[in-house]
Design a protein around this motif. Structure first.
Motif, mmCIF file in Angstrom:
data_model
loop_
_atom_site.group_PDB
_atom_site.id
_atom_site.type_symbol
_atom_site.label_atom_id
_atom_site.label_comp_id
_atom_site.label_asym_id
_atom_site.label_seq_id
_atom_site.Cartn_x
_atom_site.Cartn_y
_atom_site.Cartn_z
ATOM 1 N N MET A 85 0.854 -1.202 -0.003
ATOM 2 C CA MET A 85 0.085 -0.034 -0.063
ATOM 3 C C MET A 85 0.920 1.276 0.105
ATOM 4 N N HIS A 86 0.590 2.212 -0.809
ATOM 5 C CA HIS A 86 1.219 3.384 -0.896
ATOM 6 C C HIS A 86 1.276 4.268 0.419
ATOM 7 N N PRO A 87 2.730 4.679 0.849
ATOM 8 C CA PRO A 87 2.651 5.344 2.301
ATOM 9 C C PRO A 87 1.623 6.366 2.535
ATOM 10 N N TYR A 88 1.174 7.329 1.720
ATOM 11 C CA TYR A 88 0.067 8.254 1.736
ATOM 12 C C TYR A 88 -1.264 7.485 2.054
ATOM 13 N N LEU A 89 -1.358 6.398 1.343
ATOM 14 C CA LEU A 89 -2.830 5.879 1.819
ATOM 15 C C LEU A 89 -2.841 5.136 3.214
ATOM 16 N N LYS A 90 -1.667 4.726 3.418
ATOM 17 C CA LYS A 90 -1.539 4.312 4.830
ATOM 18 C C LYS A 90 -1.850 5.282 5.806
ATOM 19 N N ILE A 91 -1.268 6.479 5.563
ATOM 20 C CA ILE A 91 -1.888 7.599 6.738
ATOM 21 C C ILE A 91 -3.262 8.029 6.531
ATOM 22 N N ARG A 92 -3.744 7.792 5.433
ATOM 23 C CA ARG A 92 -5.050 8.343 5.363
ATOM 24 C C ARG A 92 -5.921 7.309 5.912
ATOM 25 N N ARG A 93 -5.572 6.197 5.639
ATOM 26 C CA ARG A 93 -6.264 4.982 6.109
ATOM 27 C C ARG A 93 -6.103 4.619 7.708
ATOM 28 N N ARG A 94 -5.085 5.053 8.412
ATOM 29 C CA ARG A 94 -4.967 5.317 9.873
ATOM 30 C C ARG A 94 -5.836 6.224 10.291
ATOM 31 N N MET A 95 -6.072 7.427 9.713
ATOM 32 C CA MET A 95 -6.780 8.450 10.068
ATOM 33 C C MET A 95 -8.342 8.220 9.970
ATOM 34 N N LEU A 96 -8.626 7.473 9.046
ATOM 35 C CA LEU A 96 -9.949 6.775 8.730
ATOM 36 C C LEU A 96 -10.397 5.861 10.230
ATOM 37 N N ASP A 97 -9.353 5.046 10.480
ATOM 38 C CA ASP A 97 -9.525 3.977 11.537
ATOM 39 C C ASP A 97 -9.673 4.777 12.983
#
Length: 95
Positions: free
Chosen positions: A1-13
């Protein structure tokens, strides 16, 4: 997974967890209010109290958490859209 998407996914969680906690607190507050005021929780309606009341404060916190959750979802979808390469077809005609 792209690092930027990981950040956004953590924010969503994180936003989802915060909303779940705020929703649970609001529901507990409603249950406690229903003990004092019969009919506070009726079928299809809920009295959320006067401005400044505990139940109103819990409702407002839940609403803010829901807004943050919606914003986090939007940002994740936007990040996915930006990372996905766009497919464009260039047609060249000769003649």
């Amino acid at each position: 997974m792209h690092p930027y998407l990981k950040i956004r996914r953590r924010m969503l969680d994180k936003a989802l967890r915060r909303y779940a906690l705020a929703d649970a607190a609001w529901r507990r507050g409603l249950e406690q209010a229903a003990l004092l005021v019969p009919g506070a929780m009726g079928r299809g309606h809920v009295m959320i109290g006067n401005p400044g009341s505990r139940v109103r404060r819990l409702y407002d916190e839940r609403d803010r958490a829901l807004q943050r959750l919606a914003a986090a979802r939007t940002k994740l979808h936007e990040a996915r859209r930006r990372i996905r390469p766009e497919r464009r077809i260039l047609l060249i005609t000769l003649g």
